[in-house]
Design an enzyme around this catalytic site. Structure first.
Site, PDB file in Angstrom:
ATOM      1  N   ARG A 191       0.801  -1.219   0.000  1.00 35.69           N
ATOM      2  CA  ARG A 191       0.000   0.000   0.000  1.00 35.69           C
ATOM      3  C   ARG A 191       0.831   1.266   0.000  1.00 35.69           C
ATOM      4  O   ARG A 191       0.578   2.187  -0.772  1.00 35.69           O
ATOM      5  CB  ARG A 191      -0.882   0.072   1.260  1.00 35.69           C
ATOM      6  CG  ARG A 191      -2.208  -0.581   1.144  1.00 35.69           C
ATOM      7  CD  ARG A 191      -2.627  -1.074   2.505  1.00 35.69           C
ATOM      8  NE  ARG A 191      -1.723  -2.120   2.892  1.00 35.69           N
ATOM      9  CZ  ARG A 191      -1.883  -3.397   2.532  1.00 35.69           C
ATOM     10  NH1 ARG A 191      -2.930  -3.755   1.851  1.00 35.69           N
ATOM     11  NH2 ARG A 191      -1.007  -4.308   2.874  1.00 35.69           N
ATOM     12  N   THR A 192       1.798   1.330   0.906  1.00 36.47           N
ATOM     13  CA  THR A 192       2.496   2.603   1.071  1.00 36.47           C
ATOM     14  C   THR A 192       3.270   2.944  -0.205  1.00 36.47           C
ATOM     15  O   THR A 192       3.160   4.052  -0.735  1.00 36.47           O
ATOM     16  CB  THR A 192       3.425   2.541   2.296  1.00 36.47           C
ATOM     17  OG1 THR A 192       2.645   2.132   3.412  1.00 36.47           O
ATOM     18  CG2 THR A 192       4.056   3.886   2.585  1.00 36.47           C
ATOM     19  N   LYS A 243      26.436  -4.200  -0.903  1.00 41.63           N
ATOM     20  CA  LYS A 243      27.882  -4.026  -1.109  1.00 41.63           C
ATOM     21  C   LYS A 243      28.514  -3.268   0.054  1.00 41.63           C
ATOM     22  O   LYS A 243      29.680  -2.920   0.006  1.00 41.63           O
ATOM     23  CB  LYS A 243      28.131  -3.259  -2.405  1.00 41.63           C
ATOM     24  CG  LYS A 243      27.576  -3.927  -3.647  1.00 41.63           C
ATOM     25  CD  LYS A 243      27.981  -3.104  -4.868  1.00 41.63           C
ATOM     26  CE  LYS A 243      27.216  -3.524  -6.100  1.00 41.63           C
ATOM     27  NZ  LYS A 243      27.427  -2.571  -7.203  1.00 41.63           N
ATOM     28  N   ARG A 291      11.447   3.871   3.483  1.00 45.30           N
ATOM     29  CA  ARG A 291      11.024   2.877   4.469  1.00 45.30           C
ATOM     30  C   ARG A 291      12.248   2.055   4.822  1.00 45.30           C
ATOM     31  O   ARG A 291      12.971   1.572   3.930  1.00 45.30           O
ATOM     32  CB  ARG A 291       9.929   1.970   3.930  1.00 45.30           C
ATOM     33  CG  ARG A 291       9.687   0.784   4.869  1.00 45.30           C
ATOM     34  CD  ARG A 291       8.447   0.028   4.551  1.00 45.30           C
ATOM     35  NE  ARG A 291       7.266   0.811   4.893  1.00 45.30           N
ATOM     36  CZ  ARG A 291       6.029   0.319   4.891  1.00 45.30           C
ATOM     37  NH1 ARG A 291       5.820  -0.945   4.579  1.00 45.30           N
ATOM     38  NH2 ARG A 291       5.003   1.074   5.221  1.00 45.30           N
ATOM     39  N   HIS A 304       5.253   6.260  11.519  1.00 46.04           N
ATOM     40  CA  HIS A 304       4.710   6.083  10.172  1.00 46.04           C
ATOM     41  C   HIS A 304       3.728   7.245   9.928  1.00 46.04           C
ATOM     42  O   HIS A 304       2.511   7.049   9.863  1.00 46.04           O
ATOM     43  CB  HIS A 304       4.007   4.729  10.093  1.00 46.04           C
ATOM     44  CG  HIS A 304       3.730   4.237   8.710  1.00 46.04           C
ATOM     45  ND1 HIS A 304       3.832   5.027   7.579  1.00 46.04           N
ATOM     46  CD2 HIS A 304       3.324   3.012   8.268  1.00 46.04           C
ATOM     47  CE1 HIS A 304       3.504   4.306   6.518  1.00 46.04           C
ATOM     48  NE2 HIS A 304       3.203   3.088   6.906  1.00 46.04           N
TER      49      HIS A 304
HETATM   50  C1  NCD Z   1       1.906  -0.898   8.254  1.00 47.23           C
HETATM   51  C2  NCD Z   1       3.416  -0.707   8.398  1.00 47.23           C
HETATM   52  O1  NCD Z   1       4.164  -0.951   7.450  1.00 47.23           O
HETATM   53  O2  NCD Z   1       3.784  -0.266   9.474  1.00 47.23           O
HETATM   54  N1  NCD Z   1       1.536  -1.143   6.928  1.00 47.23           N
HETATM   55  C3  NCD Z   1       1.203  -0.065   6.158  1.00 47.23           C
HETATM   56  O3  NCD Z   1       2.022   0.787   5.878  1.00 47.23           O
HETATM   57  N2  NCD Z   1      -0.073   0.047   5.773  1.00 47.23           N
HETATM   58  C4  NCD Z   1       1.331  -1.875   9.199  1.00 47.23           C
HETATM   59  C5  NCD Z   1       1.915  -3.265   9.247  1.00 47.23           C
HETATM   60  O4  NCD Z   1       2.789  -3.627   8.495  1.00 47.23           O
HETATM   61  O5  NCD Z   1       1.423  -4.014  10.101  1.00 47.23           O
END
Ligand code: NCD
Length: 298
Positions: free
Chosen positions: A50-51, A79, A100, A128
Site C-alpha cells: 500500500r504505502t 555491497k 522505508r 509512520h
Molecule cells: C503498516 C506498516 O508498514 O507499518 N503497513 C502499512 O504501511 N499500511 C502496518 C503493518 O505492516 O502491520
C-alpha cells in the site's frame, strides 16, 4: 524544504492543513500536472504494498514520476554502502525521497544527509506519519475527531502505526483505550508522553470490555518481523481476532480501521458489516500522499 519524519514534528494546525489539502485532491480540485517536472525516489528497504504503491500512484496522479528501490538485496546496501551515502547520492537524482527502513531513526538520519525533503514511510518500530494522516483523514470524513473514544488493539509495542496515531490523537482531545497482548503493550515512554500531552489513556485486558464504548477501533497486526525469535512470536500469535460476534451492541457509527496487511486479526466476515472501513482507509492513502508530496515539493 521540510521533512516529514515523525508526527511529533507536526502541530495540530499543520495536520489540519494537510487533511484539508488532501480533501481537495480527493475531490479532484487540483491541476493534474502540478508536479509535472518532479521526481520522487521511493526507497523501500522493507516490504510494502500500500504505502509504496500509493506514493507512486499519488506522484503519477500529480503528473510527476517516481523511481524506486524495492529491496535491500537489489541495492548497493549489500555491497556495504551506508544509508548516509545512499541518501546523498539519491538527493542528486530526485526532488524528494520517500524512505522505508527497518531501523528506528533511519528517516531522521537520512534527513540529516539529504538535500531534498525526506518523507518517512516507516522506520522500524518508530513512526509512520503518512499512515497516521490517512487514518485521521478517514475518521474525519465520517465524524469530527475531537473527543472521540478510540481503541488501539494489537501490537502496540512494535507497531509504528499505533505510535504515530496515538501521538496525533493526543492533539484532538481523544480518549485512548489500549488493548494489547501481554508483552506487547505501548512502550512506557510513549504512554508517559501521551499523558504529559494531557491525553487520558486507559489500558484494557480485553477488547470485549470496551468495544461497546468506542467510536473507532484501530486494529493492528502483530509485527512478527520485529520479534527477537519465532518462539516469542508464537506465544502471542492469534491471541486476538475480531469476529461478527464482537459487534453485538456496539455504537452504530463504530469505525473499524486497520492499516493492513491483516494476518488474522479481523475475520473476513466483518468485511460485510457497515463497521469495516479499512479498505476505504487504504484508498485514502492516495489523496493524503498527494497532499504530502505536493507540500514538500511545490
Ligand atoms: C503498516 C506498516 O508498514 O507499518 N503497513 C502499512 O504501511 N499500511 C502496518 C503493518 O505492516 O502491520
Amino acid at each position: 524544504m521540510y521533512h516529514i519524519i515523525s508526527i511529533r514534528d507536526l502541530e495540530r494546525r499543520d495536520i489540519d492543513y494537510l487533511l484539508d489539502r488532501a480533501r481537495e485532491f480527493d475531490t479532484g480540485n487540483y491541476h493534474p500536472r502540478v508536479l509535472e517536472d518532479k521526481l520522487a525516489a521511493l526507497l523501500f528497504f522493507e516490504p510494502s504494498t500500500r504505502t509504496r504503491m500509493s506514493f507512486a500512484t499519488a506522484m503519477a496522479r500529480l503528473g510527476g514520476r517516481s523511481i524506486s528501490v524495492d529491496s535491500v538485496e537489489a541495492s548497493s546496501i549489500v555491497k556495504g554502502e551506508t544509508l548516509a551515502d545512499t541518501i546523498r547520492v539519491v538527493s542528486g537524482y530526485a526532488d524528494a525521497i520517500v524512505l522505508r527502513h527497518p531501523k528506528e531513526g533511519a528517516a531522521r538520519l537520512a534527513s540529516e544527509f539529504a538535500t531534498v525533503p525526506v518523507i518517512n514511510a516507516g522506520d522500524g518500530a518508530g513512526q509512520h506519519p503518512s499512515q497516521t494522516l490517512l487514518d485521521l483523514y478517514t475518521i474525519r470524513q465520517s465524524m469530527p475527531i475531537e473527543g472521540l473514544d478510540v481503541g488501539l488493539l494489537g501490537d502496540l509495542r512494535y507497531g509504528r502505526t499505533a505510535h504515530s496515531l496515538a501521538l496525533a490523537l493526543s492533539l484532538y482531545g481523544v480518549k485512548l483505550h489500549t488493548i494489547a497482548p501481554g508483552g506487547l503493550e505501548m512502550p512506557a515512554n510513549i504512554t508517559l508522553e501521551l499523558r504529559e500531552r494531557g491525553m487520558e489513556v486507559i489500558e484494557h485486558e480485553d477488547v470485549e470490555e470496551v468495544i461497546r464504548d468506542l467510536d473507532v477501533l484501530y486494529v493492528t497486526r502483530i509485527q512478527r518481523e520485529r520479534f527477537p525469535d519465532s518462539g516469542s512470536y508464537y506465544n502471542v500469535a492469534s491471541s486476538y481476532r475480531i469476529t461478527p460476534d464482537h459487534l453485538c451492541g456496539v455504537r452504530d457509527h463504530l469505525m473499524i480501521l486497520h492499516p493492513l496487511p491483516r494476518a488474522g486479526e479481523i475475520d473476513p466476515a466483518v468485511d460485510q458489516t457497515p463497521y469495516a472501513r479499512y479498505f476505504e482507509q487504504a484508498r485514502n492513502g492516495v489523496p493524503v500522499r498527494m497532499a504530502l508530496l505536493y507540500e514538500v515539493m511545490k
